[in-house]
Design a protein around this motif. Structure first.
Motif, PDB file in Angstrom:
ATOM      1  N   GLU A  41       0.828  -1.209   0.000  1.00 38.86           N
ATOM      2  CA  GLU A  41       0.000   0.000   0.000  1.00 38.86           C
ATOM      3  C   GLU A  41       0.861   1.257   0.000  1.00 38.86           C
ATOM      4  O   GLU A  41       0.532   2.245  -0.666  1.00 38.86           O
ATOM      5  CB  GLU A  41      -0.931  -0.017   1.214  1.00 38.86           C
ATOM      6  N   GLU A  79      10.891  12.797  -8.855  1.00 40.61           N
ATOM      7  CA  GLU A  79      10.085  13.977  -8.492  1.00 40.61           C
ATOM      8  C   GLU A  79      10.917  15.251  -8.497  1.00 40.61           C
ATOM      9  O   GLU A  79      10.401  16.329  -8.836  1.00 40.61           O
ATOM     10  CB  GLU A  79       9.455  13.754  -7.120  1.00 40.61           C
ATOM     11  N   ARG A 101       2.927   9.826 -10.192  1.00 38.83           N
ATOM     12  CA  ARG A 101       2.090   9.859 -11.391  1.00 38.83           C
ATOM     13  C   ARG A 101       1.215  11.114 -11.408  1.00 38.83           C
ATOM     14  O   ARG A 101       0.986  11.700 -12.470  1.00 38.83           O
ATOM     15  CB  ARG A 101       1.233   8.601 -11.483  1.00 38.83           C
ATOM     16  N   ASP A 102       0.749  11.524 -10.249  1.00 38.41           N
ATOM     17  CA  ASP A 102      -0.019  12.775 -10.174  1.00 38.41           C
ATOM     18  C   ASP A 102       0.857  13.960 -10.549  1.00 38.41           C
ATOM     19  O   ASP A 102       0.380  14.933 -11.147  1.00 38.41           O
ATOM     20  CB  ASP A 102      -0.569  12.959  -8.759  1.00 38.41           C
ATOM     21  N   ASP A 131       2.167   1.678  -3.503  1.00 34.81           N
ATOM     22  CA  ASP A 131       1.089   2.172  -4.368  1.00 34.81           C
ATOM     23  C   ASP A 131       0.894   3.673  -4.186  1.00 34.81           C
ATOM     24  O   ASP A 131       0.720   4.420  -5.161  1.00 34.81           O
ATOM     25  CB  ASP A 131      -0.215   1.438  -4.065  1.00 34.81           C
ATOM     26  N   ALA A 132       0.923   4.118  -2.941  1.00 33.62           N
ATOM     27  CA  ALA A 132       0.736   5.539  -2.654  1.00 33.62           C
ATOM     28  C   ALA A 132       1.885   6.370  -3.230  1.00 33.62           C
ATOM     29  O   ALA A 132       1.659   7.465  -3.777  1.00 33.62           O
ATOM     30  CB  ALA A 132       0.631   5.754  -1.145  1.00 33.62           C
ATOM     31  N   LYS A 133       3.105   5.848  -3.116  1.00 30.42           N
ATOM     32  CA  LYS A 133       4.265   6.577  -3.632  1.00 30.42           C
ATOM     33  C   LYS A 133       4.217   6.660  -5.159  1.00 30.42           C
ATOM     34  O   LYS A 133       4.529   7.713  -5.741  1.00 30.42           O
ATOM     35  CB  LYS A 133       5.540   5.864  -3.175  1.00 30.42           C
ATOM     36  N   VAL A 134       3.831   5.570  -5.799  1.00 34.90           N
ATOM     37  CA  VAL A 134       3.721   5.567  -7.255  1.00 34.90           C
ATOM     38  C   VAL A 134       2.638   6.538  -7.701  1.00 34.90           C
ATOM     39  O   VAL A 134       2.816   7.299  -8.667  1.00 34.90           O
ATOM     40  CB  VAL A 134       3.430   4.144  -7.778  1.00 34.90           C
ATOM     41  N   GLN A 135       1.512   6.541  -7.018  1.00 33.42           N
ATOM     42  CA  GLN A 135       0.433   7.451  -7.384  1.00 33.42           C
ATOM     43  C   GLN A 135       0.862   8.898  -7.203  1.00 33.42           C
ATOM     44  O   GLN A 135       0.501   9.779  -7.993  1.00 33.42           O
ATOM     45  CB  GLN A 135      -0.814   7.162  -6.546  1.00 33.42           C
ATOM     46  N   GLU A 136       1.656   9.149  -6.172  1.00 37.98           N
ATOM     47  CA  GLU A 136       2.160  10.498  -5.913  1.00 37.98           C
ATOM     48  C   GLU A 136       2.954  11.028  -7.093  1.00 37.98           C
ATOM     49  O   GLU A 136       2.750  12.161  -7.545  1.00 37.98           O
ATOM     50  CB  GLU A 136       3.031  10.472  -4.653  1.00 37.98           C
ATOM     51  N   LEU A 141       5.838   5.297 -14.114  1.00 36.59           N
ATOM     52  CA  LEU A 141       5.819   6.544 -13.361  1.00 36.59           C
ATOM     53  C   LEU A 141       5.344   7.734 -14.171  1.00 36.59           C
ATOM     54  O   LEU A 141       5.214   8.834 -13.629  1.00 36.59           O
ATOM     55  CB  LEU A 141       7.214   6.829 -12.780  1.00 36.59           C
ATOM     56  N   ALA A 198       1.653  13.696 -14.518  1.00 40.44           N
ATOM     57  CA  ALA A 198       0.484  13.693 -15.409  1.00 40.44           C
ATOM     58  C   ALA A 198       0.286  15.058 -16.063  1.00 40.44           C
ATOM     59  O   ALA A 198       0.235  16.094 -15.393  1.00 40.44           O
ATOM     60  CB  ALA A 198      -0.765  13.301 -14.628  1.00 40.44           C
TER      61      ALA A 198
END
Length: 330
Positions: free
Chosen positions: A186, A325, A196-197, A189-194, A232, A200
């Motif tokens: 989890e 990042e 990707r946001d 997943d949160a780090k990857v979503q961070e 990413l 994007a």
């Protein structure tokens, strides 16, 4: 019998996770790694069967003495709170530095060439390995149950992050650390979503380059760093041919054509020669200095140990994401 490999699967609860596979020489075909738990008597260890790229491994007793032959595997165990009795100590990343001087952890040689006598001397009841030690699989399997981590170091485009998460869950099942493994998944997943946001919709295009004794190679979508682009959300500055494990040597024409907005520099020489990672003052390559990335101060000197020594473990993945990042925050 403590260990054997075979092709027949016992009738049991099957937890299946499809993994990208890796051959040692040829381009691999897809395969599936699976973990099977036999139904135990109350209070007994549940026999675990792990199918991986090199075979099928049966673990019939709870592992107590684990040897990890790759720094990624050491990090997996560290994150799950599992002790290590043996590991190579030739290239230990900074985030695992405490293991290097730990006299209770046997130095079993080099990552690419483990000392089999030392491995045997640790009296392991489980050995974890990757493709870097694949030619020793049979000998290792004769010592103890040996599990291969099916990560593709040459082309991480295909499910690299999923492979890492699947392996976490596999080890969580093996060591009865399922809840902690799920927590780690989890967090990833949160780090990857961070990231990707963050990437994007951004127009910047990036290049990943490896420095090796004054020479530079680039890495594209089908390379050891392919997941940077595919998972990413980083846009590649070049769509050149696949670059595999060692990258594509950079020419002046290549740099001029790519002209990246962001450059991530992985200093292999710093790792191999154990010296500080290069910086803007020490990097004199005129090709990179001509890019938009250099002119705009968006050349990121990456954590070389996370990117080069590991790159496929929970901690290294988080550090790599943090480096990615940085390219978008300047």
């Amino acid at each position: 019998m403590a260990h054997h490999t075979h092709r027949l699967w016992p009738l049991a609860l099957l937890i299946t996770a499809a993994l990208a596979v890796q051959g040692c020489n040829d381009k691999p075909a897809a395969s599936t790694q699976a973990v099977t738990n036999a139904q135990p008597e109350q209070g007994a260890f549940a026999t675990v069967t792990v199918q991986h790229q090199l075979g099928t491994t049966v673990i019939e007793r709870a592992p107590k003495r684990v040897v990890a032959l790759d720094m990624n595997e050491v990090d997996f165990l560290d994150q799950l709170g599992i002790p290590v009795v043996g590991m190579p100590k030739d290239f230990v990343p900074h985030f695992l530095a405490r293991y290097k001087e730990d006299q209770g952890v046997e130095d079993v040689g080099a990552i690419v060439q483990p000392n089999l006598e030392r491995v045997h001397g640790t009296k392991p009841d489980l050995i974890l390995m990757t493709s870097l030690q694949a030619n020793h699989y049979q000998a290792l399997s004769e010592m103890a149950p040996t599990v291969h981590f099916d990560v593709d170091y040459r082309d991480s485009e295909a499910r690299h992050i999923e492979v890492i998460k699947d392996h976490l869950l596999t080890l969580g099942t093996l060591f009865d650390k399922q809840a902690l493994a799920r927590q780690q998944v989890e967090e990833l997943d949160a780090k990857v979503q961070e990231v990707r946001d963050l990437t994007a919709g951004r127009p910047e295009k990036a290049l990943v380059v490896l420095h090796n004794n004054g020479a530079f190679s680039s890495f594209g979508e089908h390379s050891r760093y392919g997941f940077i682009f595919n998972a990413l959300g980083v846009k590649p500055a070049s769509t050149a041919v696949d670059s595999g494990l060692h990258g594509q040597p950079i020419s002046s024409e290549f740099i001029q054509h790519a002209n990246p907005d962001i450059i991530y520099v992985v200093d292999r020489t710093a790792v191999m020669e154990r010296r500080p990672v290069m910086d803007a003052q020490s990097m004199g390559n005129p090709l990179l200095r001509q890019t938009n990335a250099w002119k705009n101060g968006r050349v990121i000197f990456a954590d070389a140990q996370a990117w080069y020594v590991t790159g496929a473990s929970p901690t290294s993945l988080k550090l790599m994401i943090e480096d990615v990042e940085k390219g978008y925050q300047r």
